[in-house]
Motif scaffolding. Structure first.
Motif, PDB file in Angstrom:
ATOM      1  N   LYS A   1      18.884 -81.101 -19.490  1.00 37.11           N
ATOM      2  CA  LYS A   1      19.704 -82.218 -19.961  1.00 37.11           C
ATOM      3  C   LYS A   1      18.877 -83.487 -20.079  1.00 37.11           C
ATOM      4  CE  LYS A   1      24.002 -80.465 -17.867  1.00 37.11           C
ATOM      5  NZ  LYS A   1      25.103 -80.780 -16.928  1.00 37.11           N
ATOM      6  N   THR A   2      18.070 -83.732 -19.025  1.00 40.96           N
ATOM      7  CA  THR A   2      17.221 -84.932 -19.012  1.00 40.96           C
ATOM      8  C   THR A   2      15.834 -84.530 -18.569  1.00 40.96           C
ATOM      9  OG1 THR A   2      17.835 -85.438 -16.728  1.00 40.96           O
ATOM     10  CG2 THR A   2      19.147 -86.480 -18.496  1.00 40.96           C
ATOM     11  N   GLU A   3      14.881 -85.416 -18.842  1.00 44.68           N
ATOM     12  CA  GLU A   3      13.510 -85.175 -18.403  1.00 44.68           C
ATOM     13  C   GLU A   3      12.882 -86.488 -17.933  1.00 44.68           C
ATOM     14  OE1 GLU A   3      10.970 -83.920 -21.559  1.00 44.68           O
ATOM     15  OE2 GLU A   3      11.858 -85.296 -23.017  1.00 44.68           O
ATOM     16  N   GLU A   4      11.902 -86.345 -17.026  1.00 47.98           N
ATOM     17  CA  GLU A   4      11.209 -87.512 -16.484  1.00 47.98           C
ATOM     18  C   GLU A   4       9.963 -87.785 -17.317  1.00 47.98           C
ATOM     19  OE1 GLU A   4      12.054 -89.506 -14.022  1.00 47.98           O
ATOM     20  OE2 GLU A   4      13.921 -88.415 -13.597  1.00 47.98           O
ATOM     21  N   ARG A   5       9.903 -88.975 -17.871  1.00 47.39           N
ATOM     22  CA  ARG A   5       8.707 -89.407 -18.605  1.00 47.39           C
ATOM     23  C   ARG A   5       8.374 -90.821 -18.171  1.00 47.39           C
ATOM     24  NH1 ARG A   5      10.838 -87.533 -24.210  1.00 47.39           N
ATOM     25  NH2 ARG A   5      11.669 -89.640 -24.123  1.00 47.39           N
ATOM     26  N   ASN A   6       7.131 -90.963 -17.639  1.00 46.39           N
ATOM     27  CA  ASN A   6       6.705 -92.293 -17.183  1.00 46.39           C
ATOM     28  C   ASN A   6       7.674 -92.840 -16.146  1.00 46.39           C
ATOM     29  OD1 ASN A   6       4.549 -92.146 -19.019  1.00 46.39           O
ATOM     30  ND2 ASN A   6       5.834 -93.046 -20.653  1.00 46.39           N
ATOM     31  N   ASN A   7       8.079 -91.964 -15.215  1.00 45.78           N
ATOM     32  CA  ASN A   7       8.980 -92.367 -14.130  1.00 45.78           C
ATOM     33  C   ASN A   7      10.328 -92.870 -14.645  1.00 45.78           C
ATOM     34  OD1 ASN A   7       7.095 -91.706 -12.130  1.00 45.78           O
ATOM     35  ND2 ASN A   7       6.103 -93.723 -12.321  1.00 45.78           N
ATOM     36  N   GLN A   8      10.663 -92.460 -15.833  1.00 43.35           N
ATOM     37  CA  GLN A   8      11.965 -92.844 -16.379  1.00 43.35           C
ATOM     38  C   GLN A   8      12.705 -91.575 -16.843  1.00 43.35           C
ATOM     39  OE1 GLN A   8      11.477 -95.688 -19.470  1.00 43.35           O
ATOM     40  NE2 GLN A   8      10.841 -97.350 -18.102  1.00 43.35           N
ATOM     41  N   THR A   9      13.986 -91.626 -16.693  1.00 46.92           N
ATOM     42  CA  THR A   9      14.817 -90.490 -17.081  1.00 46.92           C
ATOM     43  C   THR A   9      15.234 -90.663 -18.538  1.00 46.92           C
ATOM     44  OG1 THR A   9      15.646 -90.288 -14.821  1.00 46.92           O
ATOM     45  CG2 THR A   9      16.893 -89.193 -16.573  1.00 46.92           C
ATOM     46  N   HIS A  10      14.891 -89.664 -19.305  1.00 48.92           N
ATOM     47  CA  HIS A  10      15.250 -89.669 -20.720  1.00 48.92           C
ATOM     48  C   HIS A  10      16.125 -88.449 -21.033  1.00 48.92           C
ATOM     49  CE1 HIS A  10      12.401 -92.901 -21.790  1.00 48.92           C
ATOM     50  NE2 HIS A  10      11.606 -92.349 -20.872  1.00 48.92           N
ATOM     51  N   THR A  11      17.025 -88.637 -21.960  1.00 52.28           N
ATOM     52  CA  THR A  11      17.858 -87.497 -22.400  1.00 52.28           C
ATOM     53  C   THR A  11      17.074 -86.648 -23.402  1.00 52.28           C
ATOM     54  OG1 THR A  11      18.832 -88.830 -24.170  1.00 52.28           O
ATOM     55  CG2 THR A  11      19.989 -88.781 -22.058  1.00 52.28           C
ATOM     56  N   THR A  12      17.473 -85.386 -23.470  1.00 50.46           N
ATOM     57  CA  THR A  12      16.801 -84.456 -24.391  1.00 50.46           C
ATOM     58  C   THR A  12      17.669 -84.230 -25.637  1.00 50.46           C
ATOM     59  OG1 THR A  12      17.842 -82.555 -23.329  1.00 50.46           O
ATOM     60  CG2 THR A  12      15.711 -83.290 -22.459  1.00 50.46           C
ATOM     61  N   LYS A  13      17.127 -83.419 -26.541  1.00 47.01           N
ATOM     62  CA  LYS A  13      17.905 -83.074 -27.747  1.00 47.01           C
ATOM     63  C   LYS A  13      19.159 -82.287 -27.380  1.00 47.01           C
ATOM     64  CE  LYS A  13      14.119 -83.028 -31.077  1.00 47.01           C
ATOM     65  NZ  LYS A  13      13.365 -82.228 -32.079  1.00 47.01           N
ATOM     66  N   LEU A  14      19.092 -81.552 -26.266  1.00 40.69           N
ATOM     67  CA  LEU A  14      20.272 -80.820 -25.816  1.00 40.69           C
ATOM     68  C   LEU A  14      21.386 -81.781 -25.455  1.00 40.69           C
ATOM     69  CD1 LEU A  14      21.553 -78.088 -25.067  1.00 40.69           C
ATOM     70  CD2 LEU A  14      20.532 -78.319 -22.794  1.00 40.69           C
ATOM     71  N   TRP A  15      20.998 -82.924 -24.814  1.00 40.86           N
ATOM     72  CA  TRP A  15      21.977 -83.963 -24.456  1.00 40.86           C
ATOM     73  C   TRP A  15      22.676 -84.465 -25.718  1.00 40.86           C
ATOM     74  CZ3 TRP A  15      23.250 -86.374 -19.690  1.00 40.86           C
ATOM     75  CH2 TRP A  15      24.026 -87.529 -19.808  1.00 40.86           C
ATOM     76  N   ASP A  16      21.906 -84.680 -26.767  1.00 40.22           N
ATOM     77  CA  ASP A  16      22.487 -85.199 -28.013  1.00 40.22           C
ATOM     78  C   ASP A  16      23.501 -84.241 -28.625  1.00 40.22           C
ATOM     79  OD1 ASP A  16      20.827 -87.350 -27.690  1.00 40.22           O
ATOM     80  OD2 ASP A  16      19.277 -86.596 -29.057  1.00 40.22           O
ATOM     81  N   LEU A  17      23.340 -82.957 -28.348  1.00 37.39           N
ATOM     82  CA  LEU A  17      24.269 -81.981 -28.925  1.00 37.39           C
ATOM     83  C   LEU A  17      25.623 -81.990 -28.221  1.00 37.39           C
ATOM     84  CD1 LEU A  17      21.834 -78.941 -29.399  1.00 37.39           C
ATOM     85  CD2 LEU A  17      22.691 -80.476 -31.178  1.00 37.39           C
ATOM     86  N   PHE A  18      25.658 -82.425 -26.945  1.00 40.83           N
ATOM     87  CA  PHE A  18      26.905 -82.403 -26.176  1.00 40.83           C
ATOM     88  C   PHE A  18      27.495 -83.782 -25.936  1.00 40.83           C
ATOM     89  CE2 PHE A  18      25.198 -78.236 -25.205  1.00 40.83           C
ATOM     90  CZ  PHE A  18      26.321 -77.432 -25.129  1.00 40.83           C
ATOM     91  N   CYS A  19      26.727 -84.845 -26.197  1.00 40.28           N
ATOM     92  CA  CYS A  19      27.202 -86.190 -25.903  1.00 40.28           C
ATOM     93  C   CYS A  19      27.238 -87.017 -27.189  1.00 40.28           C
ATOM     94  CB  CYS A  19      26.295 -86.870 -24.875  1.00 40.28           C
ATOM     95  SG  CYS A  19      26.190 -85.946 -23.313  1.00 40.28           S
ATOM     96  N   ASP A  20      27.991 -88.116 -27.111  1.00 40.19           N
ATOM     97  CA  ASP A  20      28.164 -88.921 -28.326  1.00 40.19           C
ATOM     98  C   ASP A  20      27.041 -89.931 -28.541  1.00 40.19           C
ATOM     99  OD1 ASP A  20      28.748 -90.568 -26.247  1.00 40.19           O
ATOM    100  OD2 ASP A  20      30.759 -91.117 -26.945  1.00 40.19           O
ATOM    101  N   SER A  21      26.136 -90.070 -27.536  1.00 41.17           N
ATOM    102  CA  SER A  21      24.995 -90.980 -27.706  1.00 41.17           C
ATOM    103  C   SER A  21      23.854 -90.494 -26.825  1.00 41.17           C
ATOM    104  CB  SER A  21      25.382 -92.414 -27.331  1.00 41.17           C
ATOM    105  OG  SER A  21      25.582 -92.524 -25.939  1.00 41.17           O
TER     106      SER A  21
END
Length: 1091
Positions: free
Chosen positions: A297-317
């Motif tokens: 659902k999310t991934e850690e990049r540069n100590n920050q949590t980012h949403t993935t493309k999978l998140w975009d498929l299930f969420c409105d933003s």
């Protein structure tokens, strides 16, 4: 077997090939040398039609096998020259085994077998495979027995079935096999396009879905467009030349073999190092992973949590505070291996079935999952769904086409070195090999692949890869490319084989409307049949779904296999002498089991498709039976019919038929003219109307002469058969040759029929011109026939004015059928009008029954009793009782009797020349007509003869003529006891006697007693004539306008001296009536009031 191998014939002998000769017809120039030796002189005449054994064996040794496309012996036509070609060279492996393997292994294995295993589970899938493979193995055993029972030309199952079960079954099943092969072409083309658009070039789609809901519609439209283009291209290739298809067949076969090897290599590799095909699960639901790379659902990049493309498929933003799907929020994402490997133990999870409705989510059952509050399903979410509802019978219907193709070897029988050895061996080995492949594939797929991937039909969860390709080694593309070319090759072979099958059926001539498809190009290529095949194939492509087309062709193939098994079972049970297969490992129980299994699978696959296929086959069968050309192929159905007929005839002999089962089994006695044409064809029309195609009808006639001179005409009886065909009379034709007509008709009455299937009723025409005949033969023949039917206890129907009876095309709108029931003859008079009214000619006619009451009968009570009797017989008829009062015998009656007696005596006792006899008969006829006009004689008309005895004028004239002729011949005139003299006292006494016995007339007419002496005969004749005249007056008064009058027929006198008087009585009885049917019962009850 073959045609006439050699027929040594004279030029005068008919050169038509005969079925009795079992070899190919090869005429040598030096055939007269066959029996040149002195040792064979005894058999010289026989050798004109039968060859010497040494010559026969010499021809057999030089015989080469029939090749593909050569017309075999049944289709031999005069003028067709058989072409000898170089002997074929293909053996079992190349000619049978590999073609069968290539046809059996195909599109279902590559595109649907993994989905079948995942949906039905390993156990049920294994059961389906075993059931279908057993069906084809049993069919192959039956096919091997038929194929080794002589030479089977190219044409495969159609030829085997048609030559074993007859043209009706052969045509019906042949067309079903043709439709199955054509729809198989549709299935292979759809499989080709599915591989192309789903796995090779998915971006080539013409129709692109804008929303998730439109994806299935867009896919079907793309299949239709590309499928039509592919069909046109393949049809063009086949049209240009089959040689290109044959050259590519080895390439297509190599693709199949390489694909199978890649699958097994991949299975072995999974045990060592499973391939990396991860699948993503949300909770326990499988996800389509071709739109995202990372299963998180999310991934850690540069100590920050980012949403993935999978998140975009299930969420409105893409933000963390976005509104997401409830199930997405409640469940974690898990990544598992889609191909865990042979040793992973996943086989336990795949043992059981996972059926469900269309739109059901593909889920991993043992995975943890938290259900969502909102149960509604959003099809826009990237879940893997069932695209169709799944159940066991659907699985069977989709899988069965993968085991078809077992006829490929028998189709090539003309190209084999030894077809009788190669076909059984190659076909059974191919089925055993493919059965082993399918069974092991079912187990290995279930043991190596995760269940959610198996149930993913189009590989959405493994990045749009072909599921079976993920298992292959070294690359999925081996399977993709291999399956693509395999489907192309199978489609081309279907488009090549189906038109030739249709052409073979058309050239047989058993289905008239298909004859146009028997023509083709100059080299024999079936152009029109190819166009027809492409048109039907297009119907399957427009369906556009592989899963919908597969059950259709399953029906047609199963029906074909069913009849192959039936053919073998019938031939084995009949045990015909010609049934000698070289393949010995068969039994009728195996064939019957295979037939039952085929029928069961038809209804398991789809009961409504099975009914439709059976209706199509049934319609074709009835059409061929009604309109098709007659063929005699020595088929098993003829033998079966013979055995059934024999059994039924033996059963019929055990006891006579019950009254409830009695129906007129007719022997129709026809007279032929000088050209052997039927004299009264309306007699056949009446037969058709009376029988309506039910019961036994024997149409017979007699040719006057010896059998040696007329035997051929008696056997063929072409004109009689033509008349039967034109009048639509269904029955048997029996024409005999006899030295005279009397003996011929006597033999027919005695011997026509067989066993319990004999006639019980004789139908003949009234000899209308018997008075004008130059000799007495016609009416004497008629009376003898009446006597013989009476002696044989057979009913007799005599039709007067038969040429005025209605034809089968007429429709009698109004009118009545009048029955004059005078004496009880077993009820046949009641039954005949009922049977006639079943036919459309007489359907609108009403039935009236008249009964004659005497002076001492109670007419009112008699009418009530008769109405009750008819009610109990379930017959609808009007009832009328006619009273015949005792009246004086008119002088007209006496005079008619006298004229009748006088003519009889003259013709018997006077030896006149032919011209004198004609003049004498004419004078009597003229006098009779003048006296009929007078109707009664006044006293002045009575003259006195030379002896002073009162004579009617006519009598006196003829007595004088008699005397003159007798004097010319130096003979006494007429002996005193032969004078028909009447004094007034005698006349008054006779009238008083008739008044005293008013009720004797009718009984005497229908119960003729032997004449005790001449005086008694004179008295009896007067009474009979009186009854005939009075009864005729009543019948004419009541029934002159009736469409048909049925009368009791009195029996003939036992003393043959009164035969001519008997004819006169009948003539008077029927005088003034248009259509009359005289009915004489056979001495048994034929109608009953009981159920």
């Amino acid at each position: 077997l073959f045609w006439n191998l050699l027929t040594c014939k004279n030029p005068t002998v008919d050169d038509t090939p005969r079925e009795s000769s079992p070899f190919i017809n090869i005429i040598d120039q030096d055939q007269e040398n066959y029996y040149d030796g002195k040792n064979m002189a005894l058999f010289e005449e026989e050798m004109e039609s039968n060859p010497m054994v040494s010559s026969l064996l010499n021809k057999l040794a030089n015989y080469t096998n029939l090749t593909q496309g050569v017309t075999e012996h049944e289709e031999y036509e005069e003028g067709v020259t058989k072409v000898r070609v170089k002997g074929p060279q293909m053996g079992t492996f190349i000619g049978v085994y590999l073609p069968c393997m290539q046809n059996i292994l195909g599109v279902i294995l590559f595109l649907r077998l993994t989905w079948i295993v995942g949906t039905a589970g390993i156990l049920e899938s294994f059961a389906v495979v075993v059931m279908c493979c057993t069906c084809t193995m049993l069919t192959a055993i039956s096919m091997s027995a038929i194929a080794t029972n002589g030479v089977v030309p190219a044409g495969g199952s159609y030829y085997m079935i048609s030559r074993s079960l007859g043209p009706e079954f052969g045509g019906a099943v042949g067309l079903c096999f043709y439709l199955g092969t054509t729809f198989a072409g549709s299935m292979y083309i759809l499989g080709t396009i599915e591989i192309l658009l789903t796995y090779i070039v998915p971006n080539a789609a013409v129709f692109v879905a804008e929303t998730k809901e439109d994806e299935s519609v867009a896919l079907l439209n793309n299949m239709r467009v590309y499928g039509t283009c592919c069909l046109a291209l393949m049809a063009l290739v086949v049209f240009v030349g089959v040689k290109y298809v044959n050259k590519l067949s080895l390439v297509f076969l190599a693709c199949v073999v390489l694909s199978i090897m890649a699958i097994y290599a991949g299975v072995i590799k999974t045990a060592i190092e499973p391939p990396n095909f991860p699948i993503c699960l949300l909770g326990n639901r499988s996800l389509q992973n071709h739109n995202f790379e990372k299963c998180m659902k999310t991934e850690e990049r540069n100590n920050q949590t980012h949403t993935t493309k999978l998140w975009d498929l299930f969420c409105d933003s893409p933000y963390l505070n976005a509104t997401c799907d409830d199930y997405f929020i409640r469940n974690n994402v898990t990544e598992i291996q889609g191909i865990p490997g042979l040793l992973s133990g996943v086989i336990k999870d795949n043992l059981w079935s996972e059926y469900g409705p269309s739109g059901m989510l593909v889920e991993k059952k043992d995975q943890l999952s938290v259900p969502a509050k909102d149960k509604s399903r959003n099809i826009n979410l990237p879940y893997v769904f069932n695209d169709i509802s799944t159940f066991f019978t659907l699985i069977v219907g989709i899988y069965f086409p993968s085991v078809t193709g077992i006829m490929a070897g028998s189709n090539r029988s003309g190209d084999l070195r030894d077809a009788q050895r190669s076909i059984p061996t190659g076909t059974i080995l191919a089925i055993a090999t493919t059965s082993f492949l399918y069974m092991t594939c079912v187990v290995l797929f279930g043991a190596c692949i995760e269940g959610v991937v198996l149930r993913d039909k189009f590989g959405d969860s493994v990045k749009k890869n072909l599921v079976i390709g993920t298992l292959a080694w070294p690359s999925p593309w081996v399977i993709v490319i291999g399956s693509f070319f395999s489907c192309c090759g199978a489609g081309l072979q279907s488009l090549t084989g189906a038109p030739r099958l249709l052409q073979a059926i058309a050239r047989d001539g058993i289905v008239p409307f298909l004859q146009v498809f028997g023509h083709g190009k100059a080299n024999g290529e079936p152009t029109w049949a190819l166009l027809m095949t492409a048109g039907i194939c297009e119907i399957g492509i427009l369906i556009a779904s592989l899963d919908e087309v597969a059950p259709i062709l399953s029906m047609f193939f199963l029906m074909c296999y069913l009849f192959v098994n039936l053919a073998c079972a019938v031939q084995t049970l009949l045990g015909t002498p010609n049934w000698r297969p070289r393949f010995k490992f068969y039994h009728w129980t195996l064939s019957f089991l295979g037939m039952s299994l085929c029928l069961s699978l038809m209804f398991i696959c789809s009961w409504y498709y099975a009914l439709v296929a059976m209706c199509i086959a049934g319609c074709i069968y009835k059409y061929i039976e009604y309109r098709g050309a007659e063929k005699e192929w020595g088929d098993g159905i003829r033998g079966l019919s013979l055995n059934a007929a024999r059994y039924a005839l033996i059963r019929l002999e055990e006891a006579p038929p019950h009254t409830k089962n009695w129906r007129p089994q007719l022997l129709v006695l026809l007279k032929l003219d000088s050209d052997l044409g039927v004299k009264h064809p309306r007699l056949l029309s009446l037969t058709t109307q009376l029988k309506a195609g039910k019961g036994l009808t024997i149409v017979s006639s007699v040719l006057e002469g010896t059998y040696m001179s007329l035997g051929a005409q008696a056997k063929t009886a072409e004109q009689v058969r033509a008349a039967m065909h034109s009048e639509r009379t269904k029955g048997f034709c029996h024409v005999v040759a006899s030295s005279n007509l009397r003996d011929g008709f006597s033999h027919l009455i005695q011997s026509a029929g067989l066993g319990g299937m004999k006639h019980n009723t004789v139908l003949m025409a009234w000899p209308g011109a018997w008075k004008q005949a130059q000799d007495t033969y016609p009416w004497k023949n008629f009376i003898e026939t009446v006597r013989e039917t009476t002696s044989a206890h057979q009913a007799l129907l005599v039709a007067k004015n038969i040429d005025r009876f209605p034809s089968n095309q007429d429709r009698l709108g109004e009118g009545t059928i009048d029955v004059w029931w005078i004496v009880h003859d077993g009820g046949l008079l009641m039954l005949l009008p009922f049977l006639l009214r079943q036919h459309k000619v007489w359907r609108k006619c009403k039935m009236r029954i008249f009964s004659v009451a005497q002076m001492d009968d109670n007419s009112i009570q008699m009418k009530k009793d008769l109405q009750m009797f008819l009610y109990q017989l379930r017959l609808n008829a009007e009832v009328e009782v006619v009273e015949m009062h005792g009246s004086d015998i008119s002088a007209f009656t006496y005079e008619k009797t006298l004229v009748m007696e006088q003519r009889s005596q003259m013709l018997k006792q006077m030896q006149l020349s032919r011209n004198e006899r004609e003049r004498e008969i004419q004078s009597i006829t003229d006098e009779s007509r003048s006296s009929i006009k007078r109707k009664s004689l006044p006293e002045s008309a009575w003259l006195f003869g030379d002896t002073g005895v009162a004579l009617p004028q006519a009598q006196l004239i003829h007595d004088r003529n008699t005397k003159s002729h007798a004097n010319l011949n130096n003979k006494a005139a007429v002996s005193p006891e032969h004078h028909m003299t009447w004094t007034k006292d005698k006349l008054i006494a006779e009238r008083n006697r008739n008044r005293a016995e008013p009720n004797m007339g009718v009984k005497d007419l229908f119960n003729l007693k032997p004449y005790l002496n001449l005086f008694c005969r004179n008295q009896s004749n007067v009474r009979r004539m009186h009854t005939a005249v009075k009864l005729n007056e009543v019948v004419v008064n009541k029934s002159q306008g009736a469409q048909l009058v049925l009368l009791n027929m009195p029996g003939p006198p036992k003393n043959k001296g009164g035969d001519e008087n008997y004819m006169e009585f009948l003539e008077v009885l029927m005088d003034g009536l248009d259509r009359v049917l005289l009915v004489r019962g056979g001495g048994r009850e034929v109608i009953t009031i009981y159920s």
